[in-house]
Motif scaffolding. Structure first.
Motif, PDB file in Angstrom:
ATOM      1  N   ARG A 115      20.909  31.936  45.703  1.00  0.00           N
ATOM      2  CA  ARG A 115      19.095  32.699  46.293  1.00  0.00           C
ATOM      3  C   ARG A 115      19.787  32.842  48.499  1.00  0.00           C
ATOM      4  N   LYS A 116      20.634  32.514  48.098  1.00  0.00           N
ATOM      5  CA  LYS A 116      20.894  31.787  50.183  1.00  0.00           C
ATOM      6  C   LYS A 116      21.000  33.094  50.313  1.00  0.00           C
ATOM      7  N   GLU A 117      20.683  33.150  51.707  1.00  0.00           N
ATOM      8  CA  GLU A 117      21.381  34.806  52.901  1.00  0.00           C
ATOM      9  C   GLU A 117      22.996  34.077  52.917  1.00  0.00           C
ATOM     10  N   ILE A 118      23.676  35.567  52.713  1.00  0.00           N
ATOM     11  CA  ILE A 118      25.264  34.937  53.009  1.00  0.00           C
ATOM     12  C   ILE A 118      25.257  35.570  54.268  1.00  0.00           C
ATOM     13  N   ARG A 119      26.715  34.938  54.702  1.00  0.00           N
ATOM     14  CA  ARG A 119      26.708  34.895  55.814  1.00  0.00           C
ATOM     15  C   ARG A 119      28.678  34.652  55.713  1.00  0.00           C
ATOM     16  N   ILE A 120      29.005  35.705  56.240  1.00  0.00           N
ATOM     17  CA  ILE A 120      30.339  36.144  56.588  1.00  0.00           C
ATOM     18  C   ILE A 120      31.813  36.224  57.587  1.00  0.00           C
ATOM     19  N   SER A 121      31.732  34.521  58.610  1.00  0.00           N
ATOM     20  CA  SER A 121      31.779  34.547  59.457  1.00  0.00           C
ATOM     21  C   SER A 121      33.482  35.095  59.262  1.00  0.00           C
ATOM     22  N   LYS A 122      33.786  34.885  60.873  1.00  0.00           N
ATOM     23  CA  LYS A 122      34.966  35.285  60.669  1.00  0.00           C
ATOM     24  C   LYS A 122      36.339  34.333  60.837  1.00  0.00           C
ATOM     25  N   VAL A 123      35.905  33.066  60.991  1.00  0.00           N
ATOM     26  CA  VAL A 123      36.198  31.598  60.012  1.00  0.00           C
ATOM     27  C   VAL A 123      36.076  32.305  58.494  1.00  0.00           C
ATOM     28  N   ASP A 124      35.933  32.087  57.702  1.00  0.00           N
ATOM     29  CA  ASP A 124      36.058  32.627  56.202  1.00  0.00           C
ATOM     30  C   ASP A 124      36.071  33.693  56.357  1.00  0.00           C
ATOM     31  N   PHE A 125      36.313  34.539  56.931  1.00  0.00           N
ATOM     32  CA  PHE A 125      36.959  35.340  56.216  1.00  0.00           C
ATOM     33  C   PHE A 125      38.753  35.343  56.405  1.00  0.00           C
ATOM     34  N   GLY A 126      39.454  34.783  57.798  1.00  0.00           N
ATOM     35  CA  GLY A 126      40.966  34.393  57.471  1.00  0.00           C
ATOM     36  C   GLY A 126      41.479  33.047  56.460  1.00  0.00           C
ATOM     37  N   ARG A 127      39.917  32.375  56.576  1.00  0.00           N
ATOM     38  CA  ARG A 127      40.010  31.180  55.743  1.00  0.00           C
ATOM     39  C   ARG A 127      40.463  31.458  54.663  1.00  0.00           C
ATOM     40  N   ALA A 128      39.685  32.764  53.664  1.00  0.00           N
ATOM     41  CA  ALA A 128      39.766  33.527  52.650  1.00  0.00           C
ATOM     42  C   ALA A 128      40.960  34.436  52.625  1.00  0.00           C
ATOM     43  N   THR A 129      41.468  35.046  53.601  1.00  0.00           N
ATOM     44  CA  THR A 129      42.609  35.805  53.266  1.00  0.00           C
ATOM     45  C   THR A 129      43.626  34.805  53.199  1.00  0.00           C
ATOM     46  N   PHE A 130      43.653  33.541  53.643  1.00  0.00           N
ATOM     47  CA  PHE A 130      44.814  32.235  53.425  1.00  0.00           C
ATOM     48  C   PHE A 130      44.940  31.963  52.642  1.00  0.00           C
ATOM     49  N   MET A 131      43.986  31.758  51.848  1.00  0.00           N
ATOM     50  CA  MET A 131      44.226  30.802  50.729  1.00  0.00           C
ATOM     51  C   MET A 131      44.614  32.179  49.751  1.00  0.00           C
ATOM     52  N   ILE A 132      43.795  33.214  49.367  1.00  0.00           N
ATOM     53  CA  ILE A 132      44.402  34.348  48.725  1.00  0.00           C
ATOM     54  C   ILE A 132      45.925  34.858  48.964  1.00  0.00           C
ATOM     55  N   LEU A 133      47.055  34.886  50.069  1.00  0.00           N
ATOM     56  CA  LEU A 133      48.312  34.348  50.155  1.00  0.00           C
ATOM     57  C   LEU A 133      48.536  33.983  49.646  1.00  0.00           C
ATOM     58  N   LYS A 134      48.289  32.615  50.191  1.00  0.00           N
ATOM     59  CA  LYS A 134      48.831  31.348  50.098  1.00  0.00           C
ATOM     60  C   LYS A 134      49.114  31.055  47.955  1.00  0.00           C
ATOM     61  N   GLY A 135      47.773  31.933  47.690  1.00  0.00           N
ATOM     62  CA  GLY A 135      47.976  31.526  46.109  1.00  0.00           C
ATOM     63  C   GLY A 135      48.865  32.667  45.325  1.00  0.00           C
ATOM     64  N   LEU A 136      49.357  34.284  45.824  1.00  0.00           N
ATOM     65  CA  LEU A 136      49.866  35.123  45.585  1.00  0.00           C
ATOM     66  C   LEU A 136      51.335  34.017  45.552  1.00  0.00           C
ATOM     67  N   ILE A 137      52.275  33.281  46.431  1.00  0.00           N
ATOM     68  CA  ILE A 137      52.826  32.768  47.134  1.00  0.00           C
ATOM     69  C   ILE A 137      53.639  32.185  46.091  1.00  0.00           C
ATOM     70  N   LYS A 138      52.367  31.053  45.735  1.00  0.00           N
ATOM     71  CA  LYS A 138      52.607  30.065  44.804  1.00  0.00           C
ATOM     72  C   LYS A 138      52.313  30.751  43.502  1.00  0.00           C
ATOM     73  N   LYS A 139      51.947  31.832  42.900  1.00  0.00           N
ATOM     74  CA  LYS A 139      52.589  32.159  41.799  1.00  0.00           C
ATOM     75  C   LYS A 139      53.138  32.666  41.346  1.00  0.00           C
ATOM     76  N   MET A 140      53.428  33.871  42.375  1.00  0.00           N
ATOM     77  CA  MET A 140      54.383  34.740  42.389  1.00  0.00           C
ATOM     78  C   MET A 140      56.498  34.584  42.369  1.00  0.00           C
ATOM     79  N   ILE A 141      55.786  33.546  43.220  1.00  0.00           N
ATOM     80  CA  ILE A 141      57.515  32.683  44.102  1.00  0.00           C
ATOM     81  C   ILE A 141      57.377  31.308  43.391  1.00  0.00           C
ATOM     82  N   PHE A 142      56.707  30.512  43.228  1.00  0.00           N
ATOM     83  CA  PHE A 142      57.148  29.594  43.033  1.00  0.00           C
ATOM     84  C   PHE A 142      56.965  28.516  41.636  1.00  0.00           C
TER      85      PHE A 142
END
Length: 552
Positions: free
Chosen positions: A210-237
């Motif tokens: 029930r909190k207010e949702i605010r997605i900052s540029k830092v959150d967006f960047g960190r989220a994108t980084f986590m997704i790309l890192k996860g894809l590398i781990k799964k699909m390559i390693f």
């Protein structure tokens, strides 16, 4: 339009998996709608709850009914526990919640395990019957469901533990129950972590609903980084080395040398880390894109300096759950309970019996009974015994959580013995407090090798398969052919080397890389994302490999 219909329609052959393009089309569509409705808290919860049900339906079909049953059951039990003024009633209600959840989990996950163990113990030939399917066919008067097999619903172990923690936390007065079933359903079924974790506790997630949702540029960047890192781990390693090396060796270990089998074990340690850690990285990134924070589930586990340290770094959400909801309640490092003694006595007897004979099982049970009697006369011995018994119970249950077979119990037991052994070794080790890099490196290497070689019980298809694997190591190392193996699979071993080197990079350097990505221009982020996507999809096999932890 046909592509969208296929994506949102159930297909057993094509479930939604994070590494498929179909999933990212699915996410793009729902995220577009989410961008318009997220300020409305009630509508946001309803929307994400329904989308999560669609996602689970795409993954498990009609098993979405089990998820809904668990949601409704624990929602009302949670309210009843909170509103009750009688301590006995509260205990009864929380016991009902735990019992119903565990009974559902056991029915779907452990029916074959218990039946096979019973047959082995009493030399009977009972068959597993799907009574729920039988009842549904009788009720509908049409044979829709197969009654001679029970299929494991994807992710049932994860959401079962979440709902149990909800009821127990309310009983402990750590949280208040949610007023809305929609909000509770959203908590239970949130799709990024629904089928393979991390296990999310109500105390951590409920305040975010029930909190207010605010997605900052830092959150967006960190989220994108986590997704790309996860894809590398799964699909390559994970997937690349599995498809091009590991699966071949593990399918027929007797066809390869002992050296090749050993290299496959080291490769499997990287595969399972890349697979599971990659999934949770993507899940954390997806959740953050929608404004929610999921708990960290891995912390460079192969940097662990002993077995206990490893389990503080690996699958953190499960390890901490077992600690708080099993290890501490049964006595922790303070004392033993009737449950502790009964469990370890019965489990030891059945476990030894399952792999040996009545005589050895009786001897093992007798040894434990004698140890229990000794504890009556020595508080010092009792403390050591109780603590170690509780550790072993926790690890045995952790092993059984991962799979309904004795090989998983053995795997959990070996890890428990590793933890207990280190407890005593550190008291006599002359190097325990040394900070020399060579000592630390030796501890990391020793722990890593131990963890790696216990995993054959995790990866092996059966005890016979595991025996054949170890037999090759003992009798047919064939080191003269080692160089040929390394050269023949050179690309695989290069990927393995890169995977481990990146894992063992200093945390400070990893943090700098992440922060550099977060601060980079959106064009640079986009270019990196394209490069990662191209590289990942250039390496994947013809058939997508599902995440290993989907089976749990």
């Amino acid at each position: 339009m046909n592509r969208l219909y296929d994506i949102f329609n159930f297909s057993q052959e094509f479930p939604l998996i994070f590494t498929q393009a179909n999933f990212w089309i699915f996410f793009a569509v729902i995220y577009l709608v989410y961008a318009f409705i997220y300020p409305n808290k009630s509508l946001r919860s309803l929307y994400l709850f329904l989308i999560s049900l669609v996602f689970y339906y795409k993954t498990s079909g009609l098993f979405v009914g089990i998820l809904l049953f668990s949601t409704v059951n624990d929602f009302f039990l949670g309210k009843a526990i909170y509103n009750s003024t009688s301590k006995l009633t509260r205990k009864t209600l929380v016991a009902v919640s735990v019992t119903v959840n565990l009974a559902t989990l056991c029915y779907f996950k452990y029916a074959y395990f218990f039946t096979d163990s019973y047959n082995a113990l009493f030399e009977s030939d009972h068959k597993v019957i799907n009574h729920l399917a039988q009842w549904a066919n009788t009720w509908s008067e049409v044979d829709y469901f197969t009654v001679d097999s029970i299929i494991l619903p994807v992710g049932i172990s994860f959401y079962t533990f979440q709902t149990i923690s909800y009821s127990v936390d309310i009983y402990r007065k750590q949280i208040k129950p949610l007023r809305s079933m929609i909000d509770f359903g959203f908590f239970v079924s949130f799709f990024p972590q629904l089928v393979a974790g991390p296990i999310v506790r109500a105390a951590d997630f409920v305040p975010q609903i029930r909190k207010e949702i605010r997605i900052s540029k830092v959150d967006f960047g960190r989220a994108t980084f986590m997704i790309l890192k996860g894809l590398i781990k799964k699909m390559i390693f994970a997937d690349y080395i599995a498809a091009n090396f590991l699966d071949r060796v593990f399918d027929m270990p007797e066809m390869f040398s002992g050296f090749t089998n050993i290299m496959a074990m080291f490769g499997y340690s990287l595969q399972i880390y890349g697979d599971f850690s990659g999934y949770t990285d993507i899940a954390i990134g997806l959740a953050l894109l929608m404004g929610y924070r999921l708990p960290k589930n891995f912390n460079s586990p192969y940097k662990a300096i002993h077995c206990g340290d490893f389990w503080k770094r690996w699958h953190i959400s499960l390890s901490s759950w077992l600690k708080d909801y099993l290890y501490i309640p049964i006595g922790g490092n303070r004392n033993g309970t009737i449950f502790s003694y009964t469990f370890i006595l019965l489990f030891t007897f059945l476990g030894v019996l399952a792999v040996s004979n009545y005589a050895i099982a009786l001897l093992a049970a007798t040894v434990i009974v004698i140890a229990l009697l000794v504890t009556l006369f020595s508080k010092k011995v009792a403390k050591h015994f109780n603590t170690n018994v509780n550790i072993m119970i926790t690890m045995l249950v952790g092993g059984l959580w991962h799979g309904a077979a004795w090989k998983f119990v053995i795997w959990g037991g070996l890890n428990g013995l590793g933890i207990v052994f280190y407890k005593y070794w550190r008291n006599i080790s002359p190097y325990e407090n040394s900070r020399l890099w060579i000592i630390t490196g030796w501890k990391i290497a020793l722990t890593f090798v131990f963890i790696t070689f216990t995993r054959i019980y995790f990866r092996g298809n059966s005890m016979d398969h595991i025996d054949r694997f170890y037999q090759q190591i003992v009798t047919n190392m064939n080191m003269s052919n080692a160089w040929n193996v390394l050269y023949e699979y050179r690309l695989v071993f290069i990927v393995m080397a890169v995977g481990y080197l990146t894992h063992w990079l200093p945390n400070l350097l990893k943090t700098k890389i992440e922060h550099s990505f977060i601060r980079s221009h959106v064009i640079i982020k986009g270019a990196i994302a394209v490069i990662v996507a191209v590289v990942c999809y250039q390496t994947y096999a013809a058939d997508f490999q599902p995440f290993i932890y989907f089976q749990f």
